[in-house]
Design an enzyme around this catalytic site. Sequence first.
Site, PDB file in Angstrom:
ATOM      1  N   GLN A  99       0.852  -1.194   0.000  1.00 31.38           N
ATOM      2  CA  GLN A  99       0.000   0.000   0.000  1.00 31.38           C
ATOM      3  C   GLN A  99       0.888   1.244   0.000  1.00 31.38           C
ATOM      4  O   GLN A  99       1.541   1.555   0.995  1.00 31.38           O
ATOM      5  CB  GLN A  99      -0.937   0.021   1.210  1.00 31.38           C
ATOM      6  CG  GLN A  99      -1.964   1.147   1.061  1.00 31.38           C
ATOM      7  CD  GLN A  99      -2.822   1.382   2.285  1.00 31.38           C
ATOM      8  OE1 GLN A  99      -2.289   1.583   3.373  1.00 31.38           O
ATOM      9  NE2 GLN A  99      -4.131   1.387   2.110  1.00 31.38           N
ATOM     10  N   TYR A 180      -4.910  10.904   3.840  1.00 36.51           N
ATOM     11  CA  TYR A 180      -3.524  11.147   3.454  1.00 36.51           C
ATOM     12  C   TYR A 180      -3.483  11.959   2.152  1.00 36.51           C
ATOM     13  O   TYR A 180      -4.525  12.369   1.642  1.00 36.51           O
ATOM     14  CB  TYR A 180      -2.759   9.816   3.403  1.00 36.51           C
ATOM     15  CG  TYR A 180      -2.800   9.165   4.771  1.00 36.51           C
ATOM     16  CD1 TYR A 180      -2.173   9.785   5.858  1.00 36.51           C
ATOM     17  CD2 TYR A 180      -3.545   8.017   5.013  1.00 36.51           C
ATOM     18  CE1 TYR A 180      -2.266   9.242   7.142  1.00 36.51           C
ATOM     19  CE2 TYR A 180      -3.646   7.477   6.297  1.00 36.51           C
ATOM     20  CZ  TYR A 180      -3.004   8.098   7.358  1.00 36.51           C
ATOM     21  OH  TYR A 180      -3.113   7.582   8.629  1.00 36.51           O
ATOM     22  N   ARG A 227      -7.277   2.394  -3.070  1.00 33.39           N
ATOM     23  CA  ARG A 227      -8.146   2.422  -1.886  1.00 33.39           C
ATOM     24  C   ARG A 227      -8.740   3.813  -1.714  1.00 33.39           C
ATOM     25  O   ARG A 227      -8.013   4.811  -1.749  1.00 33.39           O
ATOM     26  CB  ARG A 227      -7.369   2.046  -0.625  1.00 33.39           C
ATOM     27  CG  ARG A 227      -8.302   1.974   0.593  1.00 33.39           C
ATOM     28  CD  ARG A 227      -7.643   1.385   1.827  1.00 33.39           C
ATOM     29  NE  ARG A 227      -8.570   0.452   2.444  1.00 33.39           N
ATOM     30  CZ  ARG A 227      -8.675   0.223   3.750  1.00 33.39           C
ATOM     31  NH1 ARG A 227      -7.890   0.839   4.602  1.00 33.39           N
ATOM     32  NH2 ARG A 227      -9.553  -0.627   4.224  1.00 33.39           N
ATOM     33  N   GLY A 314      -9.908  -6.078   8.814  1.00 32.33           N
ATOM     34  CA  GLY A 314      -8.767  -5.447   9.476  1.00 32.33           C
ATOM     35  C   GLY A 314      -8.564  -6.009  10.859  1.00 32.33           C
ATOM     36  O   GLY A 314      -7.797  -6.960  11.068  1.00 32.33           O
TER      37      GLY A 314
HETATM   38  C1  LIG Z   1      -4.334  -0.917  13.887  1.00 34.18           C
HETATM   39  C2  LIG Z   1      -4.900  -0.403  12.595  1.00 34.18           C
HETATM   40  C3  LIG Z   1      -4.033   0.030  11.609  1.00 34.18           C
HETATM   41  C4  LIG Z   1      -4.533   0.466  10.381  1.00 34.18           C
HETATM   42  N1  LIG Z   1      -3.658   0.825   9.385  1.00 34.18           N
HETATM   43  C5  LIG Z   1      -4.117   1.141   8.160  1.00 34.18           C
HETATM   44  C6  LIG Z   1      -3.222   1.414   7.096  1.00 34.18           C
HETATM   45  O1  LIG Z   1      -1.997   1.334   7.232  1.00 34.18           O
HETATM   46  N2  LIG Z   1      -3.752   1.733   5.887  1.00 34.18           N
HETATM   47  C7  LIG Z   1      -5.105   1.812   5.689  1.00 34.18           C
HETATM   48  O2  LIG Z   1      -5.542   2.098   4.570  1.00 34.18           O
HETATM   49  N3  LIG Z   1      -5.972   1.525   6.678  1.00 34.18           N
HETATM   50  C8  LIG Z   1      -5.517   1.189   7.897  1.00 34.18           C
HETATM   51  N4  LIG Z   1      -6.396   0.855   8.880  1.00 34.18           N
HETATM   52  C9  LIG Z   1      -7.823   0.697   8.568  1.00 34.18           C
HETATM   53  C10 LIG Z   1      -8.112  -0.773   8.265  1.00 34.18           C
HETATM   54  O3  LIG Z   1      -7.468  -1.171   7.065  1.00 34.18           O
HETATM   55  C11 LIG Z   1      -9.630  -1.015   8.100  1.00 34.18           C
HETATM   56  O4  LIG Z   1     -10.096  -0.175   7.092  1.00 34.18           O
HETATM   57  C12 LIG Z   1     -10.393  -0.779   9.379  1.00 34.18           C
HETATM   58  O5  LIG Z   1      -9.798  -1.448  10.484  1.00 34.18           O
HETATM   59  C13 LIG Z   1     -11.845  -1.231   9.241  1.00 34.18           C
HETATM   60  O6  LIG Z   1     -11.911  -2.607   8.956  1.00 34.18           O
HETATM   61  P1  LIG Z   1     -12.306  -3.691  10.085  1.00 34.18           P
HETATM   62  O7  LIG Z   1     -13.660  -3.264  10.607  1.00 34.18           O
HETATM   63  O8  LIG Z   1     -12.335  -5.016   9.398  1.00 34.18           O
HETATM   64  O9  LIG Z   1     -11.267  -3.597  11.162  1.00 34.18           O
HETATM   65  C14 LIG Z   1      -5.929   0.478  10.149  1.00 34.18           C
HETATM   66  C15 LIG Z   1      -6.791   0.063  11.165  1.00 34.18           C
HETATM   67  C16 LIG Z   1      -6.296  -0.370  12.375  1.00 34.18           C
HETATM   68  C17 LIG Z   1      -7.259  -0.860  13.433  1.00 34.18           C
END
Ligand SMILES: Cc1cc2nc3c(=O)[nH]c(=O)nc-3n(C[C@H](O)[C@H](O)[C@H](O)COP(=O)(O)O)c2cc1C
Length: 363
Positions: A99, A180, A227, A314
């Site tokens: 990414q 971002y 994304r 996530g």
């Molecule tokens: C610890 C953590 C780190 C994350 N880091 C990123 C990231 O580096 N890039 C990104 O696009 N989203 C990031 N996200 C968002 C997740 O990719 C995801 O969109 C979000 O957790 C919702 O999905 P979920 O309900 O399955 O957790 C992060 C989320 C969490 C909880």
Amino acid sequence: MSADLFGPFRVGEMTLANRMVMAPLTRNRAQADGTVPSVMAVHYGQRASAGLIVSESVPVSPQGVGYPFTPGLYADAQAVSWRRVTDLVHAAGGRIVAQLQHCGRISHPSLQPGDALPVAPSAVRPDGQAVTYSGMQDFLTPRPLEAKEIPAIVAQFRDAARQAKRAGFDGVEVHAGNGYLLDQFLRDGTNHRTDSYGGGIASRMRLLNEVLDAVCTLWPTGRVGVRVTPENTFNSMTDSDPQAHFEYFAAQLSSRGLAYLHVLEGDMSTTTRAVDYPALRAAFAGTYIANNGYDLARAQQAIAAGHADLVAFGTPFVANPDLVRRYREGLPLAVPDRNTFYTGGDTGYIDYPFHPHEEALSA
Ligand SMILES: Cc1cc2nc3c(=O)[nH]c(=O)nc-3n(C[C@H](O)[C@H](O)[C@H](O)COP(=O)(O)O)c2cc1C
């Protein structure tokens, strides 16, 4: 191919073992120089049964850095160190894309070369605080990029895309979400420019288009995803009409033949969804990855209904390296410890156990 979460799926030029995607998860376990330690290879290798892993955000340049201990792809040593991760994921039969991220205004001078101000489309200060090597510090008003500086930003993405090849990734995901730099250009709450990179909707998309043009000179379009996060307020983001604007962006992206569009639906901080995602999905002709708050039942329903081709998880992947098997076999899920999300170290990173096999057999 069957419309089954656990069946194989062809995305662009990649064949995935199943339709479960590990969403990008920044965990701040890299070295301060942006190289990848072996613990990261263990972490990703443990999760390689996901059909596709989207790596944590990877800054494309020193200027693109916005957090401590994030792994980069702007130096040869970083690319070489990522090989540990990609080799292990591939050895386990998985697929992984990088990414590519430029944090823009979500940074702090202490993270920037020469203690410079972070850059952005416009001088709009985010609410809140930056995570720095010396704790939380207030965000500052960023320096608006001059139009003549934009080619250098595009070049940062192109160079990182080249390094991603050397690092052994299967493709790249251009991060145009979560507040971002590319998202700061897309959304009108942060883009107040009056030149050809702002104002109208097409102009706000111009930087993303230029980045994709550049990245696609190095990677086949079938290995490039994007994304977007149309209504996510994370990082102090707003937009006057996410439905219209992101349907337009999705339609424009459609014509490129990209591997996929990865959509964080709704807002990470609430369960409300103001945008009509089926309409957004309909605007995009290719593979659609749905994300945010999906569990097994919702994922299966989204795939059966044709809402999504793939579903990204996530937080469920944080504590369940074997999430695919747990869902497939109806096993209980472990609960992630949020206190160790960003703390560094092995705890809460590589020590979540796989579900014991015996219990699976007797379940
Ligand atoms: C610890 C953590 C780190 C994350 N880091 C990123 C990231 O580096 N890039 C990104 O696009 N989203 C990031 N996200 C968002 C997740 O990719 C995801 O969109 C979000 O957790 C919702 O999905 P979920 O309900 O399955 O957790 C992060 C989320 C969490 C909880």
